[in-house]
Design a protein around this motif. Sequence first.
Motif, PDB file in Angstrom:
ATOM      1  N   ARG A 622       8.383   0.552  -1.056  1.00  0.00           N
ATOM      2  CA  ARG A 622       7.019   1.091  -1.140  1.00  0.00           C
ATOM      3  C   ARG A 622       6.082   0.356  -0.199  1.00  0.00           C
ATOM      4  O   ARG A 622       5.232   0.969   0.465  1.00  0.00           O
ATOM      5  CB  ARG A 622       6.498   0.978  -2.573  1.00  0.00           C
ATOM      6  N   LEU A 623       6.232  -0.966  -0.166  1.00  0.00           N
ATOM      7  CA  LEU A 623       5.367  -1.765   0.703  1.00  0.00           C
ATOM      8  C   LEU A 623       5.635  -1.449   2.174  1.00  0.00           C
ATOM      9  O   LEU A 623       4.697  -1.288   2.965  1.00  0.00           O
ATOM     10  CB  LEU A 623       5.599  -3.254   0.424  1.00  0.00           C
ATOM     11  N   LEU A 624       6.908  -1.350   2.534  1.00  0.00           N
ATOM     12  CA  LEU A 624       7.253  -1.013   3.917  1.00  0.00           C
ATOM     13  C   LEU A 624       6.751   0.382   4.281  1.00  0.00           C
ATOM     14  O   LEU A 624       6.257   0.611   5.383  1.00  0.00           O
ATOM     15  CB  LEU A 624       8.772  -1.091   4.116  1.00  0.00           C
ATOM     16  N   ASN A 625       6.865   1.298   3.343  1.00  0.00           N
ATOM     17  CA  ASN A 625       6.370   2.652   3.581  1.00  0.00           C
ATOM     18  C   ASN A 625       4.853   2.652   3.773  1.00  0.00           C
ATOM     19  O   ASN A 625       4.305   3.422   4.565  1.00  0.00           O
ATOM     20  CB  ASN A 625       6.743   3.541   2.389  1.00  0.00           C
ATOM     21  N   GLY A 626       4.177   1.732   3.070  1.00  0.00           N
ATOM     22  CA  GLY A 626       2.719   1.657   3.147  1.00  0.00           C
ATOM     23  C   GLY A 626       2.199   1.104   4.461  1.00  0.00           C
ATOM     24  O   GLY A 626       1.052   1.364   4.826  1.00  0.00           O
ATOM     25  N   ILE A 627       3.031   0.335   5.160  1.00  0.00           N
ATOM     26  CA  ILE A 627       2.573  -0.247   6.424  1.00  0.00           C
ATOM     27  C   ILE A 627       3.275   0.377   7.628  1.00  0.00           C
ATOM     28  O   ILE A 627       3.115  -0.094   8.752  1.00  0.00           O
ATOM     29  CB  ILE A 627       2.779  -1.779   6.446  1.00  0.00           C
ATOM     30  N   THR A 628       4.045   1.454   7.400  1.00  0.00           N
ATOM     31  CA  THR A 628       4.737   2.133   8.490  1.00  0.00           C
ATOM     32  C   THR A 628       3.948   3.374   8.894  1.00  0.00           C
ATOM     33  O   THR A 628       3.776   4.291   8.083  1.00  0.00           O
ATOM     34  CB  THR A 628       6.155   2.547   8.063  1.00  0.00           C
ATOM     35  N   PRO A 629       3.463   3.433  10.121  1.00  0.00           N
ATOM     36  CA  PRO A 629       2.635   4.577  10.523  1.00  0.00           C
ATOM     37  C   PRO A 629       3.458   5.828  10.795  1.00  0.00           C
ATOM     38  O   PRO A 629       4.623   5.760  11.174  1.00  0.00           O
ATOM     39  CB  PRO A 629       1.963   4.081  11.815  1.00  0.00           C
TER      40      PRO A 629
END
Length: 644
Positions: A622-629
Amino acid sequence: MEMTQSVVMDRENEGGEKEKGEESSQENGRLMLADGGVAEKGDPKVNSGGGSGGVSNGYPTSTVQSPKEGAGGVPTGAPRTLVVQQTSLDRPRETWSKKMDFLLSVIGYAVDLGNVWRFPYICYQNGGGAFLLPYMLMAVFGGVPLFYMELALGQFHRSGCISIWKHICPIFKGVGFAICIIALYIAFYYNTIMAWALYYLLASFRPTLPWTTCSNPWNTVNCLRYLSTDSNVTWTNTSTSPAEEFYTRQVLQVHLSPGLHQLGSVSWQLALCLLFIFTIVYFSIWKGVKTSGKVVWVTATFPYLVLLVLLVRGATLPGAWRGVVFYLKPDWGKLLSTTVWIDAAAQIFFSLGPGFGVLLAFASYNPFHNNCYKDALVTSSVNCLTSFLSGFVIFTVLGYMAEMRKIGVETVAKDAGPSLLFIIYAEAIANMPAATFFAIIFFLMIIMLGLDSTFAGLEGVITAMLDEFPQLLSRRRELFVLGLVCVCYLGALSTLTYGGAFVVKLFEEYATGPAVITVVFLEVIAVSWFYGTSRFCADVNMMLGFSPGLFWRVCWVAICPIFLLFIIVSFLAFPPEVKLFDYVYPPWTTVLGYCIGVSSFICVPAYMVYHLLTAKGTFKQRLLNGITPVPSGPHSDIIITHAV
């Protein structure tokens, strides 16, 4: 909704070509070959339909050539790459009619009332000419890089301040919502100042201006018209000028309100003035940048004409040189004070105006390859020069007032903010020859300086909401703008009461300043550190054909965050002492002010929590998805498929 067309071709060695993939017919589009060729739909050289060499929706297949047909031929059986460009079923994004529409809109937004009243006051208070050094340093290393960054972001991603975050750092989307709330708070109080100016403008259409005499119903026994020609008049500490009493007792009527705890009734005169202002605003922005881009040809250029007229008039007044010397005389010792650098940083930041969503919105309507780098340098330079010019306009007149009253310029210039315009400058105009003419053009200038800033602020909100909710709002723009203007008018009613001036001051000090600086701090962190300076510079290179240099990269990564953090920490360490006229704001108003400021900023952590709770996968995913444009720009409209 974007419609993706995937074409899979299978080339057989024994015979012609046979289509095996799925097709999606498009109204409009083109197919680009990897060797650079472009085949348009309906090309007469291509067999349409299902015959050999054609694709049924009107696009050609890749023509197979033998090696003998030339160096550019492709051997039979060799794979070729077909690139299909997407087209959108939505209406194409609106663009500026002319480049000057965009430039004048940005200049009109950046050059506002603060350039006229705040910069001259801040300048003389912080060392006169010596203040220009920290001001220019803060502009070069802080203000202009932020200005350039926002124009480039808006132009590349072609999105408003909410939807743009999915292309930069999705978890920071709350920044966009915070910007919209801050813009609403500004609309609640900023337009009220224009309503005051409209009241003055209407009162100016008479031979004798009403703020020149003490014989009016609103005047008190302390009213005193004091100039050097009045030799038998003695000015005391309790004396008030007719201009001050007109402003406080007739326009604002603050004497009828004891403070923020009891605001009193709404002034119907100011309510009508504000209604007229918002009517102009609505019919200027209801159709988008096509209409507002035309209106700014008047609202952004007329103030410069008036400033030049007032400068020439002020320079010919007796005592004007005293004001200019007071304005520019350097006091180098002031540079050792932290306050001077704080004021310089805050002034350039609020003057250029990054972080309000306006630059993102305006730039999103530009052509993709527009030179936003040059635009940023030109418009920010014009803004700074306008502030400097305004200082001469104001201080030549203040020098004249000091000469007439036989007192020091510092005594005349003790007021800042709106009082500088509505009391001191208004009184000076009233004592000039042709006072009615100068009063009319001066207050027209004030209204127009405010109008184009309001156009910009609301356009930032409108673009953000239309881009975020296109299915719901894109075909109902006029109704949405009407609703937005009505909300702004209702929100401004508290500023139209007898104690409305106290509310304006509270909003100005607490509701917008700290919140918007914090929001821009998060924005520059997200772009420089999460999205990545290298990726951002590659985007700029794709648009402009050149990449930002080392200076800009260092500013975005390190200097701008430090610049903004410096302002935030200084505000928290030295909270402003809020006072208006004789009313000192009690401690509970400080708590109220911080609550209003936090009410917008709370969107940022709230959305982060919401994003992490609603996303799928483990916490790390979720965190990686949140910072991946999500990719954006013209390259996202290209689908590459390999034909074998």
